[in-house]
Design a protein around this motif. Structure first.
Motif, PDB file in Angstrom:
ATOM      1  N   MET A   1      34.676  -6.969  -6.191  1.00  0.00           N
ATOM      2  CA  MET A   1      35.747  -8.037  -5.998  1.00  0.00           C
ATOM      3  C   MET A   1      36.710  -7.569  -6.815  1.00  0.00           C
TER       4      MET A   1
ATOM      5  N   VAL B   1      32.357 -17.286  -3.316  1.00  0.00           N
ATOM      6  CA  VAL B   1      32.732 -18.374  -3.000  1.00  0.00           C
ATOM      7  C   VAL B   1      33.896 -18.917  -3.939  1.00  0.00           C
TER       8      VAL B   1
ATOM      9  N   SER C   1      39.267 -19.111   0.665  1.00  0.00           N
ATOM     10  CA  SER C   1      38.976 -18.657  -0.784  1.00  0.00           C
ATOM     11  C   SER C   1      37.469 -18.221  -0.736  1.00  0.00           C
ATOM     12  N   SER C   2      37.051 -17.661   0.108  1.00  0.00           N
ATOM     13  CA  SER C   2      35.581 -17.282   0.117  1.00  0.00           C
ATOM     14  C   SER C   2      35.378 -15.811   0.824  1.00  0.00           C
ATOM     15  N   SER C   3      34.925 -14.845   0.328  1.00  0.00           N
ATOM     16  CA  SER C   3      34.707 -13.588   0.897  1.00  0.00           C
ATOM     17  C   SER C   3      33.477 -13.661   1.820  1.00  0.00           C
TER      18      SER C   3
ATOM     19  N   SER D   1      36.583 -20.213  -6.402  1.00  0.00           N
ATOM     20  CA  SER D   1      36.548 -20.289  -8.016  1.00  0.00           C
ATOM     21  C   SER D   1      35.405 -19.671  -8.611  1.00  0.00           C
TER      22      SER D   1
ATOM     23  N   ASP E   1      43.050 -18.052  -6.595  1.00  0.00           N
ATOM     24  CA  ASP E   1      41.769 -17.700  -5.927  1.00  0.00           C
ATOM     25  C   ASP E   1      41.872 -17.025  -4.334  1.00  0.00           C
TER      26      ASP E   1
ATOM     27  N   GLY F   1      34.876 -16.910  -9.763  1.00  0.00           N
ATOM     28  CA  GLY F   1      35.678 -15.933 -10.689  1.00  0.00           C
ATOM     29  C   GLY F   1      35.988 -16.497 -11.847  1.00  0.00           C
TER      30      GLY F   1
ATOM     31  N   ALA G   1      29.671 -15.061  -7.457  1.00  0.00           N
ATOM     32  CA  ALA G   1      29.455 -15.216  -6.165  1.00  0.00           C
ATOM     33  C   ALA G   1      30.555 -15.228  -5.238  1.00  0.00           C
TER      34      ALA G   1
ATOM     35  N   ARG H   1      43.383 -13.647  -4.631  1.00  0.00           N
ATOM     36  CA  ARG H   1      42.443 -12.661  -5.165  1.00  0.00           C
ATOM     37  C   ARG H   1      41.185 -12.327  -4.105  1.00  0.00           C
ATOM     38  N   THR H   2      41.047 -13.518  -3.389  1.00  0.00           N
ATOM     39  CA  THR H   2      40.054 -13.272  -2.159  1.00  0.00           C
ATOM     40  C   THR H   2      40.684 -12.338  -1.150  1.00  0.00           C
TER      41      THR H   2
END
Ligand code: ASP
Length: 441
Positions: free
Chosen positions: A318, A363, A282-284, A365, A400, A367, A361, A403-404
């Motif tokens: 994003m 990272v 869950s982190s780009s 959640s 999350d 969003g 950011a 969407r990531t």
């Protein structure tokens, strides 16, 4: 497992992680076992990826820019990148708003369900934490995001992994390397060429551990789910987001095919390890080193393009997040503030979701924090905010994760488009982890 492609190994790790998570969920002490003995391996993996992100951006971008030999190319690359990023994000928001207005997942939710969700999550630490972070973000001045791009101390910027600051510094160094005499620039460039090779090799080695790490990460996600009844009540909302995200991936594939001529399946096959990691972490930002490795070595985008487009994208582009923010904002309004659902407000959402996704950011959640700002921009009553967030909190983590994936795929797509337009999309030359291993061993 030697012959199996990396993405299959990762998928197997994920599936076993999910099954293991469910089994442990039903056993006494199972959750504690996962938290104490399994989750730390996922954390180690994410730490290793974060560890190499900053050196990778520095090396890749400085080397890339110094290869360009022409400063005007930097400007055209920068302008194209930002223009395409804004364009794809707007499209994502419009897709999200269209779906939520057609399906109307929030209309008709029973009072009973709303009260139940409210009681369970309104005072949840996760919800209060998001509200606090959002109010800290709001209190900054309007030009603060611009000021934040310019570091006063590069070591602090690197230490805190401030991506845009590191990118600015790398661009600055790269441009100056072009401006000083070649014989003076060469030793420094050689250092970054070498650093880039080292970090890319590190990505290969870290990825050997990925199937085990995703097992740990997914098992940890599963033990956090406890109330399936509420999850089912939010099914329509969650489906709207997921369908929107799938449409967005389809849109990227069309872009890839029409602008680069490459097969969409080939693209998906090459980028899939990064997508799977985006889903698991869950982190780009944590996925960035892998996205860069896949795009440069397996898709064939030149370093000067990927070194700029991908880190900037991980921070500001994003599409998945903005699509989700559009749907979540309207869904919450449909449930508890239907009078606010005017056409003007939906237009305001398009604009604020664009800015909010840029400001989110990279990272887990993040969003959801920025969603608060989207809601406030349309005059959403502040006393209803905790209830609004509570409504979507239960399904936020799985959304999350999804969407990531879109955020990362969007960055990779745009890097291909920009590379193609600048003649910087070549035939890839993948390097495996064990290249050069024999001579050393
Ligand atoms: N987790 C997302 C990312 O890192 C941001 C978000 O939508 O929360 O890209």
């Amino acid at each position: 497992m030697k012959k199996l492609a990396l993405h299959w190994k990762i998928i197997i790790g994920m599936v076993i992680g999910i099954i293991f998570g469910f089994i442990m969920n039903s056993i006494d002490g199972g959750k504690t076992f996962i938290t104490d003995w399994i989750t730390p391996f996922g954390t180690i993996f994410i730490n290793l990826l974060k560890l190499i992100a900053v050196p990778l951006i520095l090396a890749s971008l400085i080397k890339g820019i110094s290869d360009l030999k022409d400063i005007s190319k930097i400007k055209s690359m920068g302008l194209r990148t930002i223009a395409i990023y804004i364009g794809t994000t707007m499209i994502a928001i419009v897709i999200g708003l269209s779906i939520v207005n057609i399906v109307k997942p929030g209309v008709g939710m029973s009072e009973d369900t709303i009260t139940k969700i409210e009681q369970k999550y309104q005072n949840d630490a996760g919800v209060t934490d998001k509200l606090q972070k959002a109010s800290a973000q709001k209190s900054a001045g309007p030009l603060q995001p611009l000021v934040d791009i310019f570091p006063s101390n590069i070591f602090k910027a690197m230490g805190e992994a401030k991506m845009l600051q590191v990118i600015f510094f790398a661009l600055f160094v790269g441009i100056c390397l072009l401006l000083i005499p070649e014989d003076k620039a060469k030793p420094m460039i050689d250092i970054f060429v070498s650093l880039n090779e080292i970090v890319m090799k590190m990505v290969d080695l870290i990825m050997l551990f990925a199937p085990y790490a995703v097992f740990a990460l997914l098992a940890n996600v599963i033990i956090a789910f406890d109330d399936t009844e509420i999850l089912l009540k939010l099914l329509w909302y969650a489906l709207c987001v997921v369908v929107g995200l799938i449409i967005m991936i389809g849109f990227y594939l069309v872009l890839v095919k029409s602008f680069t001529g490459k097969s969409p399946l080939w693209f998906l096959n090459k980028i899939s390890p990064a997508q799977l990691l985006a889903f698991s972490t869950s982190s780009s930002a944590a996925t960035l080193p892998v996205t860069m490795e896949r795009v440069e070595e397996h898709i064939g985008v030149d370093k000067e393009v990927s070194g700029f487009v991908l880190p900037v994208g991980a921070t500001v582009n994003m599409d998945g997040t903005s699509l989700y923010q559009g749907i979540a904002a309207v869904f919450i309004m449909q449930v508890i503030w239907p009078e606010g659902l005017t056409f003007t407000n939906q237009l305001i959402i398009v604009l604020t979701a664009l800015l909010a996704s840029i400001g989110s950011a990279a990272v887990p959640s993040a969003g959801m924090v920025m969603l608060v700002i989207v809601l406030e921009s349309v005059g959403f009553p502040s006393e209803l905010l905790p209830i609004g967030l509570a409504l979507i909190f239960a399904v936020d983590r799985p959304l999350d994760m999804c969407r990531t994936v879109v955020n990362v795929t969007g960055d990779a797509t745009v890097s291909m488009l920009v590379a193609k337009s600048l003649g910087k999309l070549k035939d890839p030359k993948p390097k495996e982890w064990d290249d050069n291993y024999k001579p050393v061993s």
